[in-house]
Design a protein around this motif. Structure first.
Motif, PDB file in Angstrom:
ATOM      1  N   ARG A  42       0.885  -1.169   0.000  1.00  0.00           N
ATOM      2  CA  ARG A  42       0.000   0.000   0.000  1.00  0.00           C
ATOM      3  C   ARG A  42       0.922   1.219   0.000  1.00  0.00           C
ATOM      4  O   ARG A  42       1.792   1.353   0.872  1.00  0.00           O
ATOM      5  N   VAL A  43       0.733   2.088  -0.999  1.00  0.00           N
ATOM      6  CA  VAL A  43       1.574   3.279  -1.164  1.00  0.00           C
ATOM      7  C   VAL A  43       0.707   4.531  -1.088  1.00  0.00           C
ATOM      8  O   VAL A  43      -0.342   4.604  -1.735  1.00  0.00           O
ATOM      9  N   ARG A  44       1.165   5.481  -0.313  1.00  0.00           N
ATOM     10  CA  ARG A  44       0.556   6.822  -0.291  1.00  0.00           C
ATOM     11  C   ARG A  44       1.681   7.787  -0.613  1.00  0.00           C
ATOM     12  O   ARG A  44       2.711   7.810   0.060  1.00  0.00           O
ATOM     13  N   ILE A  45       1.481   8.566  -1.670  1.00  0.00           N
ATOM     14  CA  ILE A  45       2.523   9.477  -2.125  1.00  0.00           C
ATOM     15  C   ILE A  45       1.905  10.824  -2.489  1.00  0.00           C
ATOM     16  O   ILE A  45       0.858  10.878  -3.142  1.00  0.00           O
ATOM     17  N   VAL A  46       2.547  11.896  -2.036  1.00  0.00           N
ATOM     18  CA  VAL A  46       2.132  13.260  -2.359  1.00  0.00           C
ATOM     19  C   VAL A  46       3.335  13.922  -3.018  1.00  0.00           C
ATOM     20  O   VAL A  46       4.408  14.011  -2.410  1.00  0.00           O
ATOM     21  N   ALA A  47       3.147  14.372  -4.274  1.00  0.00           N
ATOM     22  CA  ALA A  47       4.263  14.958  -5.012  1.00  0.00           C
ATOM     23  C   ALA A  47       3.765  15.999  -6.012  1.00  0.00           C
ATOM     24  O   ALA A  47       2.660  15.877  -6.559  1.00  0.00           O
ATOM     25  N   GLU A  48       4.577  16.999  -6.257  1.00  0.00           N
ATOM     26  CA  GLU A  48       4.259  18.028  -7.244  1.00  0.00           C
ATOM     27  C   GLU A  48       4.040  17.428  -8.629  1.00  0.00           C
ATOM     28  O   GLU A  48       3.273  17.957  -9.423  1.00  0.00           O
ATOM     29  N   ALA A  57      -3.881   8.556 -14.530  1.00  0.00           N
ATOM     30  CA  ALA A  57      -2.549   8.869 -15.041  1.00  0.00           C
ATOM     31  C   ALA A  57      -1.510   8.868 -13.917  1.00  0.00           C
ATOM     32  O   ALA A  57      -0.361   8.466 -14.126  1.00  0.00           O
ATOM     33  N   ARG A  58      -1.905   9.294 -12.725  1.00  0.00           N
ATOM     34  CA  ARG A  58      -0.983   9.248 -11.570  1.00  0.00           C
ATOM     35  C   ARG A  58      -0.582   7.810 -11.274  1.00  0.00           C
ATOM     36  O   ARG A  58       0.587   7.516 -11.023  1.00  0.00           O
ATOM     37  N   HIS A  59      -1.563   6.923 -11.303  1.00  0.00           N
ATOM     38  CA  HIS A  59      -1.273   5.509 -11.059  1.00  0.00           C
ATOM     39  C   HIS A  59      -0.334   4.968 -12.127  1.00  0.00           C
ATOM     40  O   HIS A  59       0.614   4.228 -11.815  1.00  0.00           O
ATOM     41  N   ARG A  60      -0.561   5.356 -13.364  1.00  0.00           N
ATOM     42  CA  ARG A  60       0.326   4.917 -14.455  1.00  0.00           C
ATOM     43  C   ARG A  60       1.746   5.414 -14.231  1.00  0.00           C
ATOM     44  O   ARG A  60       2.712   4.698 -14.519  1.00  0.00           O
ATOM     45  N   ASP A  73       8.934  -8.223  -7.925  1.00  0.00           N
ATOM     46  CA  ASP A  73       8.743  -8.086  -6.482  1.00  0.00           C
ATOM     47  C   ASP A  73       7.327  -7.751  -6.030  1.00  0.00           C
ATOM     48  O   ASP A  73       7.018  -7.881  -4.861  1.00  0.00           O
ATOM     49  N   VAL A  74       6.499  -7.274  -6.943  1.00  0.00           N
ATOM     50  CA  VAL A  74       5.174  -6.795  -6.563  1.00  0.00           C
ATOM     51  C   VAL A  74       4.102  -7.653  -7.216  1.00  0.00           C
ATOM     52  O   VAL A  74       4.066  -7.795  -8.428  1.00  0.00           O
ATOM     53  N   HIS A  75       3.238  -8.203  -6.387  1.00  0.00           N
ATOM     54  CA  HIS A  75       2.064  -8.922  -6.906  1.00  0.00           C
ATOM     55  C   HIS A  75       0.859  -7.990  -6.937  1.00  0.00           C
ATOM     56  O   HIS A  75       0.070  -7.996  -7.883  1.00  0.00           O
ATOM     57  N   ALA A  76       0.699  -7.174  -5.896  1.00  0.00           N
ATOM     58  CA  ALA A  76      -0.434  -6.250  -5.809  1.00  0.00           C
ATOM     59  C   ALA A  76       0.008  -4.966  -5.115  1.00  0.00           C
ATOM     60  O   ALA A  76       0.849  -5.003  -4.213  1.00  0.00           O
ATOM     61  N   ILE A  77      -0.570  -3.859  -5.569  1.00  0.00           N
ATOM     62  CA  ILE A  77      -0.222  -2.574  -4.971  1.00  0.00           C
ATOM     63  C   ILE A  77      -1.460  -1.679  -4.963  1.00  0.00           C
ATOM     64  O   ILE A  77      -2.153  -1.546  -5.965  1.00  0.00           O
ATOM     65  N   ALA A  78      -1.745  -1.106  -3.803  1.00  0.00           N
ATOM     66  CA  ALA A  78      -2.822  -0.122  -3.664  1.00  0.00           C
ATOM     67  C   ALA A  78      -2.137   1.238  -3.632  1.00  0.00           C
ATOM     68  O   ALA A  78      -1.219   1.442  -2.835  1.00  0.00           O
ATOM     69  N   ILE A  79      -2.566   2.131  -4.493  1.00  0.00           N
ATOM     70  CA  ILE A  79      -1.892   3.424  -4.649  1.00  0.00           C
ATOM     71  C   ILE A  79      -2.834   4.576  -4.326  1.00  0.00           C
ATOM     72  O   ILE A  79      -3.944   4.637  -4.861  1.00  0.00           O
ATOM     73  N   GLU A  80      -2.360   5.473  -3.494  1.00  0.00           N
ATOM     74  CA  GLU A  80      -3.014   6.759  -3.278  1.00  0.00           C
ATOM     75  C   GLU A  80      -1.981   7.803  -3.660  1.00  0.00           C
ATOM     76  O   GLU A  80      -0.990   7.997  -2.950  1.00  0.00           O
ATOM     77  N   ALA A  81      -2.160   8.421  -4.830  1.00  0.00           N
ATOM     78  CA  ALA A  81      -1.209   9.399  -5.351  1.00  0.00           C
ATOM     79  C   ALA A  81      -1.908  10.738  -5.457  1.00  0.00           C
ATOM     80  O   ALA A  81      -2.923  10.867  -6.148  1.00  0.00           O
ATOM     81  N   LYS A  82      -1.347  11.745  -4.794  1.00  0.00           N
ATOM     82  CA  LYS A  82      -1.983  13.058  -4.744  1.00  0.00           C
ATOM     83  C   LYS A  82      -0.974  14.167  -4.992  1.00  0.00           C
ATOM     84  O   LYS A  82       0.211  14.000  -4.721  1.00  0.00           O
ATOM     85  N   ALA A  83      -1.496  15.295  -5.440  1.00  0.00           N
ATOM     86  CA  ALA A  83      -0.704  16.510  -5.508  1.00  0.00           C
ATOM     87  C   ALA A  83      -0.839  17.224  -4.175  1.00  0.00           C
ATOM     88  O   ALA A  83      -1.832  17.018  -3.462  1.00  0.00           O
ATOM     89  N   PRO A  84       0.117  18.064  -3.809  1.00  0.00           N
ATOM     90  CA  PRO A  84      -0.015  18.817  -2.555  1.00  0.00           C
ATOM     91  C   PRO A  84      -1.254  19.701  -2.594  1.00  0.00           C
ATOM     92  O   PRO A  84      -1.628  20.206  -3.649  1.00  0.00           O
ATOM     93  N   SER A  85      -1.891  19.879  -1.449  1.00  0.00           N
ATOM     94  CA  SER A  85      -3.094  20.733  -1.378  1.00  0.00           C
ATOM     95  C   SER A  85      -2.708  22.187  -1.357  1.00  0.00           C
ATOM     96  O   SER A  85      -1.776  22.582  -0.772  1.00  0.00           O
TER      97      SER A  85
END
Length: 85
Positions: A42-48, A57-60, A73-85
């Motif tokens: 499970r990944v949570r990432i905040v980036a410009e 497109a963020r997930h891609r 190395d990865v079988h499954a991944i849950a992604i929360e990708a956001k831009a800074p607020s």
């Protein structure tokens, strides 16, 4: 942190220079499932880099950054990708 989770973290830090990043290894929740030898994360990432980019497109972008790790190395991944607020 597992070796695999650390590899994901390093790759994402290098590619996105995130303001926030958490990588959780959730493999313990999937013991006995198919492809058990590869990780569940499970990944949570905040980036410009995500500003103005649609969620799909963020997930891609994350998948592209982890391309070879997705094969090994990865079988499954849950992604929360956001831009800074």
């Amino acid at each position: 942190m597992s070796v695999r989770a650390e590899a994901l973290r390093e790759r994402l830090e290098r590619r996105f220079t995130p303001l926030e990043l958490s990588v959780e290894d959730e493999g313990h929740l999937h013991i006995g499932h198919a492809n058990e030898g590869r990780g569940h994360f499970r990944v949570r990432i905040v980036a410009e880099a995500f500003r103005g980019v649609a969620p799909v497109a963020r997930h891609r972008m994350v998948y592209a950054a982890l391309e070879d790790l997705m094969e090994t190395d990865v079988h499954a991944i849950a992604i929360e990708a956001k831009a800074p607020s």
